[in-house]
Design an enzyme around this catalytic site. Sequence first.
Site, PDB file in Angstrom:
ATOM      1  N   ALA A 165      21.383   9.898  36.125  1.00 25.22           N
ATOM      2  CA  ALA A 165      20.262  10.459  36.075  1.00 25.22           C
ATOM      3  C   ALA A 165      19.545  10.966  37.300  1.00 25.22           C
ATOM      4  CB  ALA A 165      19.160   9.415  35.220  1.00 25.22           C
ATOM      5  N   THR A 221      25.758  16.375  29.182  1.00 28.73           N
ATOM      6  CA  THR A 221      26.093  15.046  28.916  1.00 28.73           C
ATOM      7  C   THR A 221      25.415  14.392  27.599  1.00 28.73           C
ATOM      8  OG1 THR A 221      24.219  14.289  30.383  1.00 28.73           O
ATOM      9  CG2 THR A 221      26.366  14.275  31.263  1.00 28.73           C
ATOM     10  N   SER A 254      21.526  23.042  39.354  1.00 29.06           N
ATOM     11  CA  SER A 254      20.645  23.852  38.889  1.00 29.06           C
ATOM     12  C   SER A 254      19.417  24.085  39.851  1.00 29.06           C
ATOM     13  CB  SER A 254      19.885  23.230  37.449  1.00 29.06           C
ATOM     14  OG  SER A 254      21.151  22.921  36.600  1.00 29.06           O
ATOM     15  N   CYS A 258      19.227  19.357  29.968  1.00 28.89           N
ATOM     16  CA  CYS A 258      19.224  18.246  30.685  1.00 28.89           C
ATOM     17  C   CYS A 258      18.608  16.812  29.932  1.00 28.89           C
ATOM     18  CB  CYS A 258      18.472  18.357  32.067  1.00 28.89           C
ATOM     19  SG  CYS A 258      18.421  16.615  32.928  1.00 28.89           S
ATOM     20  N   ASN A 288      20.658  26.126  32.248  1.00 30.16           N
ATOM     21  CA  ASN A 288      20.489  24.629  31.811  1.00 30.16           C
ATOM     22  C   ASN A 288      19.417  24.257  31.000  1.00 30.16           C
ATOM     23  OD1 ASN A 288      20.750  21.791  31.666  1.00 30.16           O
ATOM     24  ND2 ASN A 288      20.777  21.440  33.586  1.00 30.16           N
ATOM     25  N   GLY A 294      32.460  11.789  31.353  1.00 27.43           N
ATOM     26  CA  GLY A 294      33.674  11.141  31.623  1.00 27.43           C
ATOM     27  C   GLY A 294      34.685  11.015  30.271  1.00 27.43           C
ATOM     28  N   GLY A 349      18.123  13.534  37.727  1.00 26.28           N
ATOM     29  CA  GLY A 349      16.775  14.203  37.907  1.00 26.28           C
ATOM     30  C   GLY A 349      16.635  15.732  38.414  1.00 26.28           C
ATOM     31  N   SER A 408      28.111  21.936  37.056  1.00 23.85           N
ATOM     32  CA  SER A 408      26.948  21.912  37.925  1.00 23.85           C
ATOM     33  C   SER A 408      26.825  20.657  38.246  1.00 23.85           C
ATOM     34  CB  SER A 408      25.898  22.532  36.893  1.00 23.85           C
ATOM     35  OG  SER A 408      24.543  22.555  37.486  1.00 23.85           O
TER      36      SER A 408
HETATM   37  C1  DHB Z   1      20.963  15.454  35.073  1.00 24.80           C
HETATM   38  C2  DHB Z   1      21.154  16.673  34.554  1.00 24.80           C
HETATM   39  C3  DHB Z   1      22.076  17.093  33.525  1.00 24.80           C
HETATM   40  O1  DHB Z   1      22.268  18.308  32.900  1.00 24.80           O
HETATM   41  C4  DHB Z   1      23.025  15.834  33.036  1.00 24.80           C
HETATM   42  O2  DHB Z   1      23.695  16.310  31.934  1.00 24.80           O
HETATM   43  C5  DHB Z   1      22.743  14.716  33.491  1.00 24.80           C
HETATM   44  C6  DHB Z   1      21.831  14.301  34.506  1.00 24.80           C
HETATM   45  C7  DHB Z   1      20.206  14.986  36.196  1.00 24.80           C
HETATM   46  O3  DHB Z   1      20.067  15.864  37.029  1.00 24.80           O
HETATM   47  O4  DHB Z   1      19.480  13.959  35.933  1.00 24.80           O
END
Ligand code: DHB
Length: 315
Positions: free
Chosen positions: A69, A193, A45, A128, A125, A218, A71, A20
């Site tokens: 990020a 992440t 998302s 985040c 999700n 990564g 967001g 995603s």
């Molecule tokens: C963002 C969303 C996530 O789920 C992620 O793992 C890293 C960044 C985001 O949109 O900022």
Amino acid sequence: MDKSVTFCGVKFSNPTVLASGILGVTGSSLLNVARHGAGGVTTKSVWYKEHAGHRNPVIVATEHYMLNAVGLPDAGIEKTRVELPRILKESPSPVIVSIVERSITDFEKVAEEVAKLKPPLIEVNISCPNVDDEFGKPFSCSVVEAGKVTRAVKKRVGKIPIIIKLSPNVTNIVEIAKSVADSGADGICAINTLGPGLMIDIEMCAPVLSNGVGGISGPAIKPLAVRCVYDIYRATGLPIIGTGGVTTGRDAVEMMMAGATLIGVGTAVHYRGIDVFKKIVQEMEQWCKKNGVKRMENLVGMLSSRNMKDIKSVS
Ligand code: DHB
């Protein structure tokens, strides 16, 4: 070589899936990935209402990791209602629709609306790492909240299987995985992440990202992802999308041996281009042929059944 896998009753022609928020930011880019050989694709998302996301810069990549990020920017369910039907119709591979929200009530609303569009799978999700300022700690950090949101979404989607996306940024991911499994999750996506992490522009003495911090992805996070997948597989037996640092066919084989049925590919698109899905599948095929594995699906959980029988994981 049979490359197909079945995940929550849905057949994928190969185990790779676009993660995603990567490339699939417009309908056309999502379709483009599907046409480039991804076994499946996950949308960015979707929120119930429009959500702005962060200012640039939102992504920084180095040789070893990426920090982002973004967001979670999204135009909201109205736009999804217009765009998604075409994507579902035209995509040559299954489309997983990711949803996100700030409260359980809003999760129920977006889940119900997305379910009306009848995607084959919904990813939830709850992990985040970059919107704590706006909404507080993610649901995935609490056994109780993770269970609650799972039950709430499950009630609103009819027969569509739900996949809960978990965070590695917890003391014990297995507790969370068990909670969502007991609350009706059909599958798990692990991991989101790591972090957040901080990268400083030392000349400016300022953070590189506008948000200050961002989620780390990564190659560097792969061993963490493989361990989480292994633990969750053993604890829940649910089908898993193993995501985190997979860049090559060998990485994908490793992730499947740990217990993943599907392999999420995100940051590797940055390192190897849009053909990364084809490349990974080709490399997997070569490995399987050389090692006498006739069906890719046979790799799932091979570690548990062979060489880890008596070895306890950390959780
Ligand atoms: C963002 C969303 C996530 O789920 C992620 O793992 C890293 C960044 C985001 O949109 O900022």
